[in-house]
Enzyme design. Structure first.
Site, mmCIF file in Angstrom:
data_model
loop_
_atom_site.group_PDB
_atom_site.id
_atom_site.type_symbol
_atom_site.label_atom_id
_atom_site.label_comp_id
_atom_site.label_asym_id
_atom_site.label_seq_id
_atom_site.Cartn_x
_atom_site.Cartn_y
_atom_site.Cartn_z
ATOM 1 N N GLY A 37 0.804 -1.225 0.000
ATOM 2 C CA GLY A 37 0.000 0.000 0.000
ATOM 3 C C GLY A 37 0.830 1.263 0.000
ATOM 4 O O GLY A 37 2.021 1.272 -0.320
ATOM 5 N N GLY A 58 -7.740 1.105 -1.664
ATOM 6 C CA GLY A 58 -8.008 -0.315 -1.873
ATOM 7 C C GLY A 58 -7.781 -1.143 -0.624
ATOM 8 O O GLY A 58 -7.788 -2.381 -0.697
ATOM 9 N N ILE A 75 5.770 2.505 5.479
ATOM 10 C CA ILE A 75 5.908 1.122 5.962
ATOM 11 C C ILE A 75 5.773 0.097 4.831
ATOM 12 O O ILE A 75 6.647 -0.776 4.692
ATOM 13 C CB ILE A 75 4.944 0.851 7.134
ATOM 14 C CG1 ILE A 75 5.443 1.678 8.329
ATOM 15 C CG2 ILE A 75 4.854 -0.617 7.464
ATOM 16 C CD1 ILE A 75 4.567 1.654 9.523
ATOM 17 N N GLY A 126 2.568 4.688 1.670
ATOM 18 C CA GLY A 126 3.202 5.113 2.922
ATOM 19 C C GLY A 126 4.572 4.468 3.112
ATOM 20 O O GLY A 126 4.990 3.602 2.338
ATOM 21 N N GLU A 152 -2.408 -2.247 -6.228
ATOM 22 C CA GLU A 152 -3.067 -1.002 -6.650
ATOM 23 C C GLU A 152 -2.000 -0.007 -7.112
ATOM 24 O O GLU A 152 -2.019 0.487 -8.226
ATOM 25 C CB GLU A 152 -3.842 -0.447 -5.461
ATOM 26 C CG GLU A 152 -4.485 0.897 -5.688
ATOM 27 C CD GLU A 152 -5.163 1.373 -4.412
ATOM 28 O OE1 GLU A 152 -6.033 0.655 -3.895
ATOM 29 O OE2 GLU A 152 -4.816 2.463 -3.922
ATOM 30 N N LEU A 210 -3.523 4.575 10.677
ATOM 31 C CA LEU A 210 -3.194 5.664 11.607
ATOM 32 C C LEU A 210 -3.395 5.238 13.055
ATOM 33 O O LEU A 210 -2.599 5.567 13.920
ATOM 34 C CB LEU A 210 -4.059 6.896 11.284
ATOM 35 C CG LEU A 210 -3.789 7.480 9.879
ATOM 36 C CD1 LEU A 210 -4.855 8.482 9.483
ATOM 37 C CD2 LEU A 210 -2.403 8.123 9.821
ATOM 38 N N LYS A 228 3.518 11.551 17.127
ATOM 39 C CA LYS A 228 3.874 12.805 17.807
ATOM 40 C C LYS A 228 5.075 12.619 18.734
ATOM 41 O O LYS A 228 4.980 12.865 19.950
ATOM 42 C CB LYS A 228 2.688 13.341 18.596
ATOM 43 C CG LYS A 228 1.547 13.834 17.722
ATOM 44 C CD LYS A 228 0.534 14.544 18.577
ATOM 45 C CE LYS A 228 -0.550 15.183 17.740
ATOM 46 N NZ LYS A 228 -1.680 15.634 18.532
HETATM 47 N N1 COA Z 1 -2.423 10.578 16.211
HETATM 48 C C1 COA Z 1 -1.726 11.718 15.904
HETATM 49 N N2 COA Z 1 -0.927 11.825 14.831
HETATM 50 C C2 COA Z 1 -0.807 10.754 14.033
HETATM 51 C C3 COA Z 1 -1.496 9.560 14.280
HETATM 52 C C4 COA Z 1 -2.319 9.487 15.419
HETATM 53 N N3 COA Z 1 -2.994 8.382 15.710
HETATM 54 N N4 COA Z 1 -1.197 8.672 13.325
HETATM 55 C C5 COA Z 1 -0.342 9.275 12.480
HETATM 56 N N5 COA Z 1 -0.108 10.532 12.921
HETATM 57 C C6 COA Z 1 0.786 11.489 12.260
HETATM 58 C C7 COA Z 1 2.161 10.882 12.097
HETATM 59 O O1 COA Z 1 2.958 11.095 13.247
HETATM 60 C C8 COA Z 1 2.679 11.596 10.874
HETATM 61 O O2 COA Z 1 3.073 12.898 11.252
HETATM 62 P P1 COA Z 1 4.423 13.553 10.637
HETATM 63 O O3 COA Z 1 4.128 13.681 9.179
HETATM 64 O O4 COA Z 1 4.499 14.848 11.348
HETATM 65 O O5 COA Z 1 5.501 12.578 10.947
HETATM 66 C C9 COA Z 1 1.413 11.753 10.025
HETATM 67 O O6 COA Z 1 0.307 11.670 10.923
HETATM 68 C C10 COA Z 1 1.287 10.663 8.968
HETATM 69 O O7 COA Z 1 1.368 9.386 9.555
HETATM 70 P P2 COA Z 1 2.190 8.220 8.852
HETATM 71 O O8 COA Z 1 2.044 6.999 9.662
HETATM 72 O O9 COA Z 1 3.566 8.680 8.511
HETATM 73 O O10 COA Z 1 1.352 8.096 7.492
HETATM 74 P P3 COA Z 1 1.780 7.517 6.080
HETATM 75 O O11 COA Z 1 2.228 8.592 5.204
HETATM 76 O O12 COA Z 1 2.652 6.318 6.235
HETATM 77 O O13 COA Z 1 0.349 7.042 5.534
HETATM 78 C C11 COA Z 1 -1.871 6.214 5.778
HETATM 79 C C12 COA Z 1 -0.435 6.193 6.304
HETATM 80 C C13 COA Z 1 -2.690 5.298 6.660
HETATM 81 C C14 COA Z 1 -2.460 7.609 5.818
HETATM 82 C C15 COA Z 1 -1.882 5.684 4.310
HETATM 83 O O14 COA Z 1 -1.322 4.414 4.276
HETATM 84 C C16 COA Z 1 -3.282 5.646 3.755
HETATM 85 O O15 COA Z 1 -3.768 6.619 3.224
HETATM 86 N N6 COA Z 1 -3.967 4.461 3.869
HETATM 87 C C17 COA Z 1 -5.361 4.318 3.445
HETATM 88 C C18 COA Z 1 -5.513 3.779 2.060
HETATM 89 C C19 COA Z 1 -4.761 2.524 1.797
HETATM 90 O O16 COA Z 1 -4.286 1.843 2.673
HETATM 91 N N7 COA Z 1 -4.651 2.190 0.556
HETATM 92 C C20 COA Z 1 -3.959 0.967 0.190
HETATM 93 C C21 COA Z 1 -3.814 0.745 -1.210
HETATM 94 S S1 COA Z 1 -2.597 1.833 -1.961
#
Ligand code: COA
Length: 431
Positions: free
Chosen positions: A215, A336, A219, A217, A238, A313, A361
């Site tokens: 996906g 997806g 990770i 991000g 995807e 998240l 954070k």
């Molecule tokens: N509370 C407060 N802040 C939070 C948080 C929480 N529970 N979870 C994340 N954050 C903050 C992080 O610290 C990070 O902040 P920073 O940019 O200042 O470091 C920011 O929010 C982004 O979090 P991160 O874990 O780095 O997100 P990411 O860029 O790896 O994306 C998703 C993660 C979940 C948003 C992304 O995978 C997504 O959109 N998923 C949904 C769709 C999907 O999975 N599609 C799959 C097919 S492609």
């Protein structure tokens, strides 16, 4: 003959914008499909256009489009079907609306729910038979082209020519323009120690011969980079991005053991660094198909030993997965995620992993929570989730009771929050 017709239809981006009436409903495909010169010209035209606002629909916008320009507010309605930076910010400032939904439903929603006037898209240069390729975006492009009344293309020599079900013939096009501009690129993936740990944990669960979806991000990207020693992996995903190029080039991905589309990597869109676009250009090893096919759980399940890896998240103690909002703050979309979790579940030998760092954070907030933050949107239901992963381990939730889940999730929470989570779990009769 094609060349003569091409010249006949060729005009400037401004001339194309002139053909878009006030009140039109317009859409481009996902991400790099946005024809940046046409949307910029339309933005300029909107400054003086009287009458009802123009509507622009897009999934995952990556250009600082005119549709997020405060100075034009009221003259357009922007609708984001999956938000990254620009759309997220525009929504927060009241400049954009958001369309909830599964990514695979996007093609059907146009026509069923949305009457489309204009489809505009960036495409690769025409081939000698008169076909343009939608390049990095399969997704909804074919559906939009079939449903729109007017089709405008922006021919960009930087757009890779790709294969699959992803071409449009010149005869279908209303008008076209040319724009020689590099495609937007994602920043190179930075793998931090936490992502690396999570990547290694998930890699340990992925057998040789598995077919993968990774996906969006840091990770999922880290997981990809931890798979370099594997053999005969396949790709059905995807989003096609840098880690996949790496896995193909190092020989870990051969697609030889795939049970569907053997020998080919399958995707519905690509976004990454320039390396991805160079790799894709005229590469018959990768095929793009519409998102209603690639993300269909029944299609996904035809791949034996399917492994899906997605980020989130936060997760509550029942295993509800929030991936789209941080409390009430809109962040992305469903994409997806659910379809790949469900497809993996139905696949013979399939697994799905939802991963996140244990804290946010700067370590002050646990991402495993007794209850989700008020306003958080549940993306993957507790009933669908298979396993949740943090840098402290893997919590298998599928087939586990509520109490077993709470115990497993607390065991992979950051140690600083385990006592508090245990206390809350007891209050909720989960321990
Ligand atoms: N509370 C407060 N802040 C939070 C948080 C929480 N529970 N979870 C994340 N954050 C903050 C992080 O610290 C990070 O902040 P920073 O940019 O200042 O470091 C920011 O929010 C982004 O979090 P991160 O874990 O780095 O997100 P990411 O860029 O790896 O994306 C998703 C993660 C979940 C948003 C992304 O995978 C997504 O959109 N998923 C949904 C769709 C999907 O999975 N599609 C799959 C097919 S492609």
């Amino acid at each position: 003959m094609e060349q003569a017709l091409y010249q006949e239809k060729l005009c400037t981006a401004a001339e194309i914008a002139e053909q878009i009436e006030s009140g039109s409903v317009c859409a481009c495909g996902t991400c790099l499909s946005e024809p940046a010169a046409i949307t910029a010209a339309l933005g300029a035209r909107l400054r003086t256009l009287d009458g009802p606002a123009v509507t622009h629909h897009q999934t995952m916008p990556v250009y600082p489009s005119a549709f997020f320009d405060e100075a034009l507010a009221g003259r357009y309605t922007a609708v984001s079907w999956f938000s990254t930076g620009y759309a997220r910010e525009a929504f927060a400032r009241g400049l954009a609306d958001v369309m909830p939904g599964y990514y695979r439903d996007v093609p059907a929603l146009y026509g069923e729910e949305i009457n489309l006037d204009v489809f505009y898209a960036a495409v690769s240069p025409m081939d000698r038979h008169g076909y343009f390729s939608f390049g990095t975006t399969g997704a909804e492009c074919q559906a939009l082209a079939r449903k729109a009344k007017q089709i405008f293309l922006e021919v960009n020599p930087h757009m890779p020519r790709t294969f699959g079900d992803q071409q449009i013939h010149l005869s279908k096009v209303t008008a076209l323009c040319e724009n020689d501009a590099p495609l937007a690129a994602a920043p190179p993936v930075q793998i931090d120690p936490v992502s690396e740990k999570i990547g290694a944990l998930i890699a340990g669960e992925i057998p040789d011969g598995a077919t993968l979806q990774l996906g969006i991000g840091a990770i999922p990207a880290a997981v990809g980079l931890c798979l370099r020693e594997k053999r005969d992996l396949g790709i059905h995903t995807e989003l096609f991005s840098d880690s996949m190029v790496e896995l193909i080039e190092c020989g870990a991905v051969t697609n030889d053991r795939k049970t569907l589309h053997r020998g080919k990597s399958i995707a519905t869109l690509a976004y990454g660094t320039q390396r991805v676009y160079d790799f894709l250009h005229e590469n018959v090893g990768v095929e793009f198909y519409p998102v209603n096919y690639v993300n269909d759980p029944h299609v996904i399940a035809k791949n034996d030993c399917f492994v899906s890896v997605n980020a989130c998240l936060e997760v509550d103690l029942w295993g509800q997965v929030a991936s789209e909002s941080i409390g009430t703050r809109h962040f992305s979309g469903t994409g997806g995620q659910v379809d790949f979790v469900r497809g993996a579940r139905e696949s013979k030998g399939g697994r799905s992993f939802i991963a996140m760092p244990s804290t946010a954070k700067g370590g002050t907030v646990s991402r495993i929570k007794p209850v989700l933050t008020a306003g958080a949107i549940v993306t993957t239901s507790k009933n669908d989730v298979d396993a949740v992963v943090t840098e402290y381990g893997i919590a298998r939730l599928r087939g586990r009771t509520a109490k077993q889940r709470a115990t497993a999730l607390i065991a992979i929470a950051h140690p600083a929050f385990r006592e508090e989570l245990t206390y809350e779990a007891k209050q909720m009769n989960l321990m």
